[in-house]
Design an enzyme around this catalytic site. Structure first.
Site, PDB file in Angstrom:
ATOM      1  N   ASN A 215      16.345  -5.367   6.210  1.00 57.16           N
ATOM      2  CA  ASN A 215      15.089  -5.900   6.218  1.00 57.16           C
ATOM      3  C   ASN A 215      15.184  -6.654   4.968  1.00 57.16           C
ATOM      4  O   ASN A 215      15.372  -6.372   3.890  1.00 57.16           O
ATOM      5  CB  ASN A 215      13.854  -4.936   6.361  1.00 57.16           C
ATOM      6  CG  ASN A 215      12.422  -5.492   6.518  1.00 57.16           C
ATOM      7  OD1 ASN A 215      12.536  -6.235   7.722  1.00 57.16           O
ATOM      8  ND2 ASN A 215      11.607  -5.357   6.126  1.00 57.16           N
ATOM      9  N   GLU A 280       7.231  -8.500   9.209  1.00 52.96           N
ATOM     10  CA  GLU A 280       6.164  -8.547   8.405  1.00 52.96           C
ATOM     11  C   GLU A 280       5.576  -9.835   8.267  1.00 52.96           C
ATOM     12  O   GLU A 280       5.406 -10.507   7.298  1.00 52.96           O
ATOM     13  CB  GLU A 280       6.537  -7.994   6.656  1.00 52.96           C
ATOM     14  CG  GLU A 280       7.493  -6.887   6.745  1.00 52.96           C
ATOM     15  CD  GLU A 280       7.776  -6.248   5.365  1.00 52.96           C
ATOM     16  OE1 GLU A 280       7.238  -6.725   4.500  1.00 52.96           O
ATOM     17  OE2 GLU A 280       8.663  -5.492   5.340  1.00 52.96           O
ATOM     18  N   ASP A 282       2.699 -12.408   8.294  1.00 50.83           N
ATOM     19  CA  ASP A 282       1.070 -12.742   7.836  1.00 50.83           C
ATOM     20  C   ASP A 282       1.174 -14.161   7.509  1.00 50.83           C
ATOM     21  O   ASP A 282       2.128 -14.708   6.699  1.00 50.83           O
ATOM     22  CB  ASP A 282       0.468 -11.817   6.821  1.00 50.83           C
ATOM     23  CG  ASP A 282       1.297 -11.483   5.769  1.00 50.83           C
ATOM     24  OD1 ASP A 282       2.242 -12.107   5.331  1.00 50.83           O
ATOM     25  OD2 ASP A 282       1.070 -10.421   5.038  1.00 50.83           O
TER      26      ASP A 282
HETATM   27  O1  G3I Z   1      -1.399   5.819  -2.879  1.00 52.98           O
HETATM   28  C1  G3I Z   1      -2.249   4.971  -3.832  1.00 52.98           C
HETATM   29  C2  G3I Z   1      -3.475   5.741  -3.500  1.00 52.98           C
HETATM   30  O2  G3I Z   1      -3.541   7.096  -3.813  1.00 52.98           O
HETATM   31  C3  G3I Z   1      -4.464   4.897  -4.271  1.00 52.98           C
HETATM   32  O3  G3I Z   1      -5.679   5.639  -4.113  1.00 52.98           O
HETATM   33  C4  G3I Z   1      -4.427   3.501  -4.417  1.00 52.98           C
HETATM   34  C5  G3I Z   1      -5.230   2.788  -5.474  1.00 52.98           C
HETATM   35  O4  G3I Z   1      -4.888   1.628  -5.757  1.00 52.98           O
HETATM   36  O5  G3I Z   1      -3.359   3.074  -4.782  1.00 52.98           O
HETATM   37  C6  G3I Z   1      -2.437   3.679  -3.715  1.00 52.98           C
HETATM   38  O6  G3I Z   1      -0.994   3.266  -3.786  1.00 52.98           O
HETATM   39  C7  G3I Z   1      -0.838   1.673  -3.478  1.00 52.98           C
HETATM   40  C8  G3I Z   1      -0.238   1.610  -2.192  1.00 52.98           C
HETATM   41  O7  G3I Z   1       0.134   0.134  -1.786  1.00 52.98           O
HETATM   42  C9  G3I Z   1      -1.053   1.923  -1.008  1.00 52.98           C
HETATM   43  O8  G3I Z   1      -2.362   1.427  -1.017  1.00 52.98           O
HETATM   44  C10 G3I Z   1       0.209   1.210  -4.340  1.00 52.98           C
HETATM   45  O9  G3I Z   1      -0.522   1.148  -5.800  1.00 52.98           O
HETATM   46  C11 G3I Z   1       0.768  -0.087  -3.891  1.00 52.98           C
HETATM   47  O10 G3I Z   1       1.700  -0.563  -4.811  1.00 52.98           O
HETATM   48  C12 G3I Z   1       1.172  -0.036  -2.502  1.00 52.98           C
HETATM   49  O11 G3I Z   1       1.514  -1.686  -2.401  1.00 52.98           O
HETATM   50  C13 G3I Z   1       2.332  -1.612  -1.246  1.00 52.98           C
HETATM   51  C14 G3I Z   1       3.513  -2.311  -1.552  1.00 52.98           C
HETATM   52  O12 G3I Z   1       4.372  -2.576  -0.454  1.00 52.98           O
HETATM   53  C15 G3I Z   1       4.401  -1.512  -2.337  1.00 52.98           C
HETATM   54  O13 G3I Z   1       4.810  -0.188  -1.752  1.00 52.98           O
HETATM   55  C16 G3I Z   1       1.623  -2.499  -0.112  1.00 52.98           C
HETATM   56  O14 G3I Z   1       0.256  -1.530   0.360  1.00 52.98           O
HETATM   57  C17 G3I Z   1       2.450  -2.642   1.219  1.00 52.98           C
HETATM   58  O15 G3I Z   1       1.766  -3.610   2.041  1.00 52.98           O
HETATM   59  C18 G3I Z   1       3.660  -3.573   0.418  1.00 52.98           C
HETATM   60  O16 G3I Z   1       4.484  -3.690   1.550  1.00 52.98           O
HETATM   61  C19 G3I Z   1       5.705  -4.446   1.170  1.00 52.98           C
HETATM   62  C20 G3I Z   1       6.811  -3.837   2.195  1.00 52.98           C
HETATM   63  O17 G3I Z   1       6.942  -2.450   2.079  1.00 52.98           O
HETATM   64  C21 G3I Z   1       7.964  -4.600   1.955  1.00 52.98           C
HETATM   65  N1  G3I Z   1       8.098  -6.047   1.993  1.00 52.98           N
HETATM   66  C22 G3I Z   1       6.980  -6.538   1.271  1.00 52.98           C
HETATM   67  C23 G3I Z   1       5.773  -5.968   1.515  1.00 52.98           C
HETATM   68  C24 G3I Z   1       4.403  -6.635   0.612  1.00 52.98           C
HETATM   69  O18 G3I Z   1       4.549  -6.447  -0.685  1.00 52.98           O
END
Ligand code: G3I
Length: 468
Positions: A215, A280, A282
């Site tokens: 990916n 993915e 959007d």
């Molecule tokens: O899990 C905690 C939660 O306990 C807390 O309440 C909350 C408060 O801010 O944070 C939560 O963690 C966040 C998580 O998303 C869930 O919302 C992290 O800080 C945040 O960094 C995380 O971001 C995700 C990101 O990947 C990093 O893993 C995004 O939701 C997600 O959409 C994004 O997805 C990525 C794909 O995996 C790979 N390609 C790019 C895409 C966009 O960045």
């Protein structure tokens, strides 16, 4: 590719309801009984199922997000774990797994007949166990230690979901964000680029039936990074790595669609013999702010991107990254949060489908083939094979020996045209047994065209959920 039986069943129920309604309509009213066109009020999921591909969304477990149960099964027949299966989310420390949230999502998807994409086993820039780097650094042989931890992780997670997660993003974003270099992450620094092939091999060993994807995000589709990705896929395949598909993220945030190089890029990947999915998707509304109707322009962009994939037989589906404009990652992530709301998805904040939803559905519908048309094609192929002498009967001279089978296939087509799916399944089951060589006498139908016709018939019966 696996279908979504329960959605096929739902499409069938809907079609039957439409037929019942048709009986009450004045003569001459036009009703699409096969539920293959947008006008027939099929949902995106139903239309995708009819097209034999997946319409997916990245979601969190239903306990965490109200949008998950809104989206599935009504609108999407596939789910990707937006966060729940990432390494550092499953295991805050190396080896200390908590599968409860990911399990809840998998249970939910199964209960609702949705295909599951596992995301993601190895992501150098993503969430990792907090002690991973320290453990590797402290080891006498850091490479051996990391290799062990990596393969243990993959075996544990893929093994945990073996037979349930249909496809895995085994390695996510192996390349640098903007350039054609490898991403300089812990895995690359410690193991070299071989960590990619090793990860795929470990995943394959843990679940040989799972479809394994590489990916990646692309700043554009005609540049050096896109070319390097194609080369990487080619190299992995040439080395015999069990790589079955490529996930093209398609976050349209760097420049506005359309992307002229996009169709050619996808076709180049498909030509390598792998599945292609937009994993993915959007599209930020900001690109269309100056348009007379920004949402209509956004819908055109979605249709163009989706259409470029679905035009390829290798395209197995698309997945939007989130469900509604209220829960997009862009609105909480710098720098996109500055211009929030980004409104990049198919549903608005009040859960109403946007023009983009209908545009994407129309693209799926254009690939969908009604059951009766599939049966008519099968019959035509049958006739052509008899005519060409590639289908015969060892016991009776063709075509006389095949007339009974032809009559059964023709009856199946008629029943499907009348949306009599149960009866069609029974009739096509008889034809299937003849073509499979299971009927008595076993050599009733023979010839080189037989296996292909048997496969087409089995695929039609699968889509009809005949054995469900
Ligand atoms: O899990 C905690 C939660 O306990 C807390 O309440 C909350 C408060 O801010 O944070 C939560 O963690 C966040 C998580 O998303 C869930 O919302 C992290 O800080 C945040 O960094 C995380 O971001 C995700 C990101 O990947 C990093 O893993 C995004 O939701 C997600 O959409 C994004 O997805 C990525 C794909 O995996 C790979 N390609 C790019 C895409 C966009 O960045």
């Amino acid at each position: 590719m696996k279908a979504c039986p329960s959605l096929d069943a739902r499409a069938r129920v809907l079609a039957l309801a439409v037929v019942a309604l048709a009986a009450a309509l004045p003569a001459g009213a036009v009703v699409d009984r096969d539920c293959a066109l947008p006008e027939a009020d099929c949902t995106l999921a139903e239309t995708a199922a009819r097209a034999g591909v997946f319409a997916g969304a990245a979601v969190d477990p239903p306990e965490r997000s109200p949008y998950t149960a809104f989206a599935v099964p009504e609108h999407f027949n596939s789910v990707t774990a937006e966060n729940a299966m990432k390494w550092g989310v499953l295991a805050q420390r190396v080896g200390s797994y908590d599968f409860s949230e990911a399990d809840a999502l998998v249970d939910f998807a199964e209960e609702n007949g949705a295909r599951i994409r596992g995301h993601t086993l190895v992501w150098g820039r993503g969430p990792l166990p907090s002690d991973l780097g320290v453990l590797v650094d402290a080891a006498a042989d850091p490479a051996a230690r990391l290799r062990q931890i990596l393969t243990d992780h993959i075996a544990r997670v893929v093994g945990h979901y073996a037979g349930r997660v249909e496809s895995w993003d085994v390695v996510n974003e192996p390349l640098d964000v903007f350039t054609d270099r490898f991403d300089q992450n812990l895995f690359l620094r410690t193991l070299g680029p071989d960590y990619i092939a090793e990860s795929f091999r470990a995943a394959h060993a843990a679940d040989p039936a799972a479809r394994l994807f590489l990916n990646e995000f692309f700043p554009d589709f005609g540049g050096a990074k896109a070319a390097r990705f194609v080369a990487l896929v080619r190299e992995l395949l040439a080395a015999g790595v069990p790589l079955h598909g490529v996930g093209i993220q398609t976050h349209a945030f760097l420049r506005p669609p359309p992307y002229p190089a996009f169709p050619g890029f996808l076709a180049e990947l498909a030509a390598l013999g792998v599945d292609v999915e937009l994993t993915e998707l959007d599209v930020l509304i900001v690109w269309f702010q100056a348009a007379d109707d920004p949402e209509a322009a956004q819908a055109d962009a979605f249709a163009g991107l989706t259409g470029a994939c679905l035009a390829l037989p290798a395209c197995t589906g698309i997945t939007t990254w989130g469900v509604t404009d209220a829960d997009t990652w862009l609105d909480t992530t710098a720098p996109f949060a500055i211009v929030a709301p980004n409104r990049p998805l198919l549903f608005d904040e009040s859960l109403a489908p946007k023009p983009a939803y209908f545009a994407v559905r129309e693209v799926f519908a254009s690939r969908a083939v009604p059951f009766s048309v599939q049966a008519a094609r099968l019959l035509a192929d049958f006739d052509a094979a008899v005519e060409a002498g590639s289908l015969g009967s060892a016991r009776f001279p063709a075509p006389a020996g095949l007339q009974g089978l032809r009559a059964v296939l023709a009856e199946g087509e008629q029943l499907l045209a009348k949306a009599r799916y149960g009866a069609a399944c029974r009739v096509l089951g008889t034809a299937g047994r003849l073509l499979d060589g299971e009927a008595r006498p076993p050599d009733l139908v023979s010839g080189p065209a037989r296996p292909e016709l048997a496969r087409s018939l089995a695929e039609l019966r699968r889509q009809l959920d005949c054995d469900g």
